[in-house]
Write an enzyme that holds these catalytic residues in place. Structure first.
Site, PDB file in Angstrom:
ATOM      1  N   GLU A 254       0.900  -1.364  -0.050  1.00 35.31           N
ATOM      2  CA  GLU A 254      -0.055  -0.273   0.086  1.00 35.31           C
ATOM      3  C   GLU A 254       0.902   1.019   0.027  1.00 35.31           C
ATOM      4  OE1 GLU A 254      -1.766   3.051   0.386  1.00 35.31           O
ATOM      5  OE2 GLU A 254      -1.918   2.586   2.676  1.00 35.31           O
ATOM      6  N   CYS A 288      -1.864   8.951   2.394  1.00 38.19           N
ATOM      7  CA  CYS A 288      -1.716   8.620   1.219  1.00 38.19           C
ATOM      8  C   CYS A 288      -2.798   9.008   0.186  1.00 38.19           C
ATOM      9  CB  CYS A 288      -1.294   7.205   1.144  1.00 38.19           C
ATOM     10  SG  CYS A 288      -2.512   6.043   1.763  1.00 38.19           S
TER      11      CYS A 288
END
Length: 486
Positions: A254, A288
């Site tokens: 991720e 993110c």
């Protein structure tokens, strides 16, 4: 200072709290005031090996344990988090510089994911698959991979450690967790303490607090783990993927993002402003999924920009312990310097600062920039801080092109008065996730989470988590007699 920073400033290996044996210490600082929170002697490659071997030994019995019995550990862990929520929140504020709002947001999500892990223990199901051979029964079992290595980041360390650790354990695996050096307690020791107090057998979960300067690639090269779950930058993720592939391991990655929030000409402008400000500035932009870019149809650009800038100017910057603070410190001085450099580079390239925040130590005030040249590399990269680029466009076709003009593909959002118009827009974007009439920052326990392009490999949450941390085993049974040609 919380006792967590004294009691948990150790390695947790094979069910024991003990100091590392490295030759230097990781110093844990409060990013807001610079207070020294803890000093932790780092783990060496020997201790990484000990942790993995302990997980390997403990996993055999744990994997064979009745899933209902495993589930009880996670029910107790959830109760402990609820009981200790106020203290954990203070630790998040101190170690991360997270605001009270952010601490509450992270703990809420952590509890939701732990609730799902309780159910995951019962999720794996086998199958009986037909065979073209008479008398043969094909059984397909879903079994634990064995041991999982987890590397967690500094921005949401409690949530993102738990998000891999809890389901991996619930599905019958052992785990070794390496938290980020800036968040060793929240992302590492605290997680271990909760599971220890919840009754998890010793050795199943191990925490090694260390640095690649000490251990190199030992954490990901080690022969025991079959899966490495990594959350962090795409630069490091590329290296993790390469090493994993060369050692025949699965990598769940991720990674970073460069999300865009798009405001079409029929959007509810006030609502879009609220969504965009949250999507960019939550946790100082250290997310993110944060909206680095806000794309606005030129027909409504003036009104949106005026309202957006006005709202950004109301965001209080300062002490994260103050309930009124929206923007606290970034994690360290390197991040602060990098963010300031981004703003100055944009202005040097010809951008206009509608809001030009200043930087004091690790406190970086919000900046709003417009007029960044179309060819600027800044529009294609991740900005991990409270800086946003406003980009006008003419019509949906150009908006789609601009959103996709980045090597990343994690999240995004579009605002429109026509839901199906928004869905059709979302379908054209190369991302793992996209949201209609909402923000860009979302994570839910049952929905596949992950990115495309440089934003990662694989998915977590719900059934995709089962796929990530288990493997399939075919066992056939011949009830009659097979015929062999020789």
């Amino acid at each position: 200072m919380s006792s967590y920073f004294t009691d948990l400033a150790q390695q947790y290996i094979d069910g024991e709290w003990r100091p590392g044996t490295g030759s230097w210490d990781i110093i844990d600082f409060n990013p807001y005031d610079g207070e020294k929170l803890a000093s932790i002697t780092i783990a060496t490659t020997d201790e990484v090996d000990q942790a993995y071997r302990a997980a390997e030994r403990a996993q055999k019995a744990w994997g064979a344990t009745n899933a209902y019995a495993r589930r009880a550990v996670f029910e107790k862990a959830l109760r402990l988090i609820e009981e200790r929520e106020a203290e954990i929140s203070e630790v998040i504020i101190a170690e991360l510089g997270g605001t009270r709002l952010k601490a509450g947001f992270e703990l809420h999500l952590a509890k939701e994911f732990l609730r799902e892990s309780i159910q995951l223990a019962l999720r794996p199901e086998g199958k009986i698959i037909p065979s073209p051979i008479d008398g043969k029964e094909n059984r397909v079992y879903r079994v634990p991979v064995g041991v999982v290595g987890v590397i967690s980041p500094f921005n949401f360390p409690f949530l993102l450690s738990l998000k891999s650790v809890a389901p991996a354990l619930a599905l019958g695996n052992g785990v070794v967790l390496k938290p980020h050096q800036n968040t060793p307690i929240v992302g590492g020791s605290l997680v271990a303490k909760i599971f220890e107090d919840a009754g998890l057998p010793g050795g199943l979960l191990n925490v090694v607090i260390t640095d690649i300067a000490e251990i190199g690639d030992a954490f990901i090269e080690h022969p025991v783990p079959k899966v490495i779950s990594f959350t962090g930058s795409d630069k490091v993720g590329r290296h993790v993927a390469t090493v994993c592939a060369s050692h025949f391991k699965s990598a769940i990655l991720e990674l970073g993002g460069n999300s865009a929030l798009v405001v079409l000409d029929d959007a509810d402008i006030d609502y879009a402003v609220d969504a965009a400000v949250f999507s960019r500035y939550v946790h100082q932009g250290q997310v993110c999924m944060a909206a680095n870019r806000v794309l606005v149809d030129r027909a409504i650009e003036a009104e949106f920009t005026e309202k957006f800038v006005a709202k950004v100017k109301t965001l209080k910057v300062g002490d994260p312990a103050d309930p009124q603070t929206i923007i606290g410190p970034v994690i360290n001085s390197s991040q602060a310097d990098a963010i300031s450099g981004t703003v100055e580079q944009a202005i040097a390239e010809g951008a206009t600062a509608l809001v030009h925040g200043t930087t004091t130590d690790n406190l970086v005030e919000p900046s709003v920039l417009t007029g960044v040249p179309a060819g600027s590399s800044l529009l294609q990269q991740e900005i991990f801080g409270p800086v946003v680029f406003l980009v006008p466009f003419d019509g949906e076709e150009e908006a789609v092109r601009l959103v996709n003009d980045t090597p990343y593909g994690l999240s995004g959002a579009v605002h429109t008065g026509d839901i199906e118009r928004g869905v059709n827009f979302a379908k054209q974007i190369d991302t793992g996730m996209f949201h209609v009439n909402d923000g860009t920052v979302h994570d839910e326990p049952l929905v596949p989470f992950g990115g495309e392009k440089h934003s990662g490999i694989g998915r977590l949450n719900g059934e995709t988590t089962v796929d990530a941390f288990t493997t399939l085993k075919w066992i056939s049974v011949q009830h009659g007699r097979s015929f062999f040609p020789f």
